[in-house]
Design a protein around this motif. Structure first.
Motif, PDB file in Angstrom:
ATOM      1  N   GLY A 172       0.433   3.398  13.547  1.00  0.00           N
ATOM      2  CA  GLY A 172      -0.954   3.578  13.964  1.00  0.00           C
ATOM      3  C   GLY A 172      -1.966   3.164  12.918  1.00  0.00           C
ATOM      4  N   ILE A 173      -1.541   2.909  11.679  1.00  0.00           N
ATOM      5  CA  ILE A 173      -2.437   2.433  10.622  1.00  0.00           C
ATOM      6  C   ILE A 173      -2.250   0.926  10.509  1.00  0.00           C
ATOM      7  CG2 ILE A 173      -3.194   2.699   8.243  1.00  0.00           C
ATOM      8  CD1 ILE A 173      -3.401   5.272   9.854  1.00  0.00           C
ATOM      9  N   ASP A 174      -3.039   0.181  11.276  1.00  0.00           N
ATOM     10  CA  ASP A 174      -2.899  -1.277  11.294  1.00  0.00           C
ATOM     11  C   ASP A 174      -3.457  -1.919  10.031  1.00  0.00           C
ATOM     12  OD1 ASP A 174      -1.698  -1.276  13.796  1.00  0.00           O
ATOM     13  OD2 ASP A 174      -3.613  -1.466  14.851  1.00  0.00           O
ATOM     14  N   GLU A 175      -4.553  -1.334   9.514  1.00  0.00           N
ATOM     15  CA  GLU A 175      -5.166  -1.870   8.303  1.00  0.00           C
ATOM     16  C   GLU A 175      -5.598  -0.719   7.419  1.00  0.00           C
ATOM     17  OE1 GLU A 175      -8.703  -4.926   6.757  1.00  0.00           O
ATOM     18  OE2 GLU A 175      -8.122  -4.878   8.880  1.00  0.00           O
ATOM     19  N   ASP A 176      -5.256  -0.814   6.144  1.00  0.00           N
ATOM     20  CA  ASP A 176      -5.595   0.220   5.173  1.00  0.00           C
ATOM     21  C   ASP A 176      -6.930  -0.149   4.538  1.00  0.00           C
ATOM     22  OD1 ASP A 176      -5.356   2.442   3.616  1.00  0.00           O
ATOM     23  OD2 ASP A 176      -3.447   1.896   2.708  1.00  0.00           O
ATOM     24  N   GLU A 177      -7.882   0.778   4.590  1.00  0.00           N
ATOM     25  CA  GLU A 177      -9.241   0.470   4.142  1.00  0.00           C
ATOM     26  C   GLU A 177      -9.337   0.250   2.640  1.00  0.00           C
ATOM     27  OE1 GLU A 177     -13.304  -0.222   3.956  1.00  0.00           O
ATOM     28  OE2 GLU A 177     -11.948  -0.322   5.674  1.00  0.00           O
ATOM     29  N   ALA A 178      -8.539   0.978   1.848  1.00  0.00           N
ATOM     30  CA  ALA A 178      -8.575   0.807   0.384  1.00  0.00           C
ATOM     31  C   ALA A 178      -7.246   1.294  -0.178  1.00  0.00           C
ATOM     32  CB  ALA A 178      -9.731   1.588  -0.222  1.00  0.00           C
ATOM     33  N   THR A 179      -6.559   0.425  -0.895  1.00  0.00           N
ATOM     34  CA  THR A 179      -5.168   0.678  -1.281  1.00  0.00           C
ATOM     35  C   THR A 179      -5.028   0.641  -2.792  1.00  0.00           C
ATOM     36  OG1 THR A 179      -4.590  -0.567   0.720  1.00  0.00           O
ATOM     37  CG2 THR A 179      -2.795   0.067  -0.730  1.00  0.00           C
ATOM     38  N   GLY A 180      -5.055   1.815  -3.425  1.00  0.00           N
ATOM     39  CA  GLY A 180      -4.988   1.873  -4.877  1.00  0.00           C
ATOM     40  C   GLY A 180      -3.703   1.336  -5.450  1.00  0.00           C
ATOM     41  N   ALA A 181      -2.578   1.617  -4.784  1.00  0.00           N
ATOM     42  CA  ALA A 181      -1.287   1.142  -5.287  1.00  0.00           C
ATOM     43  C   ALA A 181      -1.243  -0.381  -5.328  1.00  0.00           C
ATOM     44  CB  ALA A 181      -0.150   1.686  -4.422  1.00  0.00           C
ATOM     45  N   ALA A 182      -1.752  -1.040  -4.291  1.00  0.00           N
ATOM     46  CA  ALA A 182      -1.791  -2.505  -4.272  1.00  0.00           C
ATOM     47  C   ALA A 182      -2.721  -3.041  -5.346  1.00  0.00           C
ATOM     48  CB  ALA A 182      -2.213  -3.006  -2.897  1.00  0.00           C
ATOM     49  N   ALA A 183      -3.828  -2.342  -5.589  1.00  0.00           N
ATOM     50  CA  ALA A 183      -4.740  -2.761  -6.655  1.00  0.00           C
ATOM     51  C   ALA A 183      -4.056  -2.707  -8.014  1.00  0.00           C
ATOM     52  CB  ALA A 183      -5.986  -1.881  -6.652  1.00  0.00           C
ATOM     53  N   LEU A 184      -3.214  -1.699  -8.230  1.00  0.00           N
ATOM     54  CA  LEU A 184      -2.456  -1.619  -9.481  1.00  0.00           C
ATOM     55  C   LEU A 184      -1.497  -2.803  -9.614  1.00  0.00           C
ATOM     56  CD1 LEU A 184      -1.500   2.169  -9.572  1.00  0.00           C
ATOM     57  CD2 LEU A 184      -3.224   1.036 -10.974  1.00  0.00           C
ATOM     58  N   LEU A 185      -0.788  -3.119  -8.542  1.00  0.00           N
ATOM     59  CA  LEU A 185       0.167  -4.230  -8.580  1.00  0.00           C
ATOM     60  C   LEU A 185      -0.540  -5.557  -8.845  1.00  0.00           C
ATOM     61  CD1 LEU A 185       2.422  -3.250  -5.537  1.00  0.00           C
ATOM     62  CD2 LEU A 185       3.060  -3.157  -7.956  1.00  0.00           C
ATOM     63  N   LEU A 186      -1.676  -5.768  -8.199  1.00  0.00           N
ATOM     64  CA  LEU A 186      -2.408  -7.023  -8.402  1.00  0.00           C
ATOM     65  C   LEU A 186      -2.952  -7.102  -9.823  1.00  0.00           C
ATOM     66  CD1 LEU A 186      -3.397  -9.625  -7.092  1.00  0.00           C
ATOM     67  CD2 LEU A 186      -5.438  -8.379  -6.311  1.00  0.00           C
ATOM     68  N   THR A 187      -3.434  -5.985 -10.351  1.00  0.00           N
ATOM     69  CA  THR A 187      -3.930  -5.964 -11.729  1.00  0.00           C
ATOM     70  C   THR A 187      -2.814  -6.289 -12.708  1.00  0.00           C
ATOM     71  OG1 THR A 187      -5.593  -4.323 -11.125  1.00  0.00           O
ATOM     72  CG2 THR A 187      -5.089  -4.548 -13.463  1.00  0.00           C
ATOM     73  N   ALA A 188      -1.638  -5.732 -12.477  1.00  0.00           N
ATOM     74  CA  ALA A 188      -0.501  -6.019 -13.349  1.00  0.00           C
ATOM     75  C   ALA A 188      -0.109  -7.488 -13.280  1.00  0.00           C
ATOM     76  CB  ALA A 188       0.684  -5.137 -12.963  1.00  0.00           C
ATOM     77  N   GLU A 189      -0.155  -8.068 -12.091  1.00  0.00           N
ATOM     78  CA  GLU A 189       0.214  -9.475 -11.934  1.00  0.00           C
ATOM     79  C   GLU A 189      -0.796 -10.400 -12.602  1.00  0.00           C
ATOM     80  OE1 GLU A 189       0.189 -12.280  -8.139  1.00  0.00           O
ATOM     81  OE2 GLU A 189       2.037 -11.114  -8.257  1.00  0.00           O
ATOM     82  N   LEU A 190      -2.088 -10.104 -12.453  1.00  0.00           N
ATOM     83  CA  LEU A 190      -3.129 -10.980 -13.001  1.00  0.00           C
ATOM     84  C   LEU A 190      -3.446 -10.673 -14.455  1.00  0.00           C
ATOM     85  CD1 LEU A 190      -5.539 -11.079  -9.925  1.00  0.00           C
ATOM     86  CD2 LEU A 190      -3.834 -12.780 -10.595  1.00  0.00           C
ATOM     87  N   GLY A 191      -3.115  -9.452 -14.911  1.00  0.00           N
ATOM     88  CA  GLY A 191      -3.301  -9.093 -16.313  1.00  0.00           C
ATOM     89  C   GLY A 191      -4.743  -8.995 -16.758  1.00  0.00           C
TER      90      GLY A 191
END
Length: 228
Positions: A172-191
């Motif tokens: 029922g959650i088609d889109e997550d409005e704000a995803t902190g865990a994904a932001a952490l992963l992207l920050t780690a990838e981009l440094g």
């Protein structure tokens, strides 16, 4: 409100927060917080309530002084999640919150609440880069499957990113409005530090720190209180 996870001890208040709000207080990801976790003493009753409420995550507070918390999506229990921890840290006004993943240190600067976490605590996400913010905006919700974090640079020199999150869980959650865990992963990838606008207009800030720690920050507001 009726729920299959009704508290055995009677009515329970649930604070509904908006986490990672825009500067004008709009948007943000809804979060349910059960301040008295004893009202739902086992995993089955907590999972049933989280499913009934239908927020992307619901947090149960087991020890408000020590910050001990338990996090559920409508379908699963999580050892760590970003927006629930930012939200409950703001609500409890504590220096540390303790999900199953480990101690998460907290600080506030008046406008933003910040947590310190490791990208390795975040559940897997498929980080999918697009050529422009317009391409991200135009995306349709994909079929259930992998958890996709779609992103593009809005202004690379300034670290500004446009993102959308598609859990792909079929709960029922088609889109997550704000995803902190994904932001952490992207920050780690981009440094590098990032200023992320996700969903309809929610804002997350990140900053890499020493020893693999990443700070994740955002604004929080109390939207309403439910009684179940």
């Amino acid at each position: 409100m009726n729920t299959t996870g009704t508290s055995p001890s009677g009515a329970t208040d649930i604070d509904v927060l908006r986490v990672f709000c825009a500067g004008d207080g709009r948007y943000g990801n809804a979060l349910g917080v059960v301040r008295d976790g004893r009202a739902y003493p086992d995993e089955a009753s907590r999972q049933a309530l989280a499913k009934e409420l239908g927020f992307s995550e619901t947090v149960f507070v087991d020890d408000p002084e020590r910050g001990t918390v338990d996090i559920y999506t409508p379908g699963v229990r999580l050892p760590f999640a970003g927006h629930p921890l930012v939200g409950v840290a703001w609500l409890l006004d504590v220096e540390v919150v303790c999900p199953p993943a480990g101690e998460v240190w907290v600080r506030g600067d008046g406008e933003f609440t910040w947590i310190e976490a490791r990208a390795g605590w975040a559940p897997p996400r498929t980080l999918r880069q697009y050529g422009s913010a317009a391409e991200v905006d135009a995306l349709e919700v994909p079929e259930p499957g992998e958890w996709i974090y779609a992103w593009a640079w809005e202004e690379e020199a300034a670290g500004r990113i446009r993102a959308r999150g598609f859990p792909g869980r079929g709960d029922g959650i088609d889109e997550d409005e704000a995803t902190g865990a994904a932001a952490l992963l992207l920050t780690a990838e981009l440094g590098r530090a990032l200023n992320i606008i996700q969903g309809r207009g929610s804002q997350m800030l990140t900053a890499p720190g020493p020893d693999g720690i990443i700070e994740l920050g955002g604004r929080v507001r109390l939207e309403r209180t439910l009684t179940v």
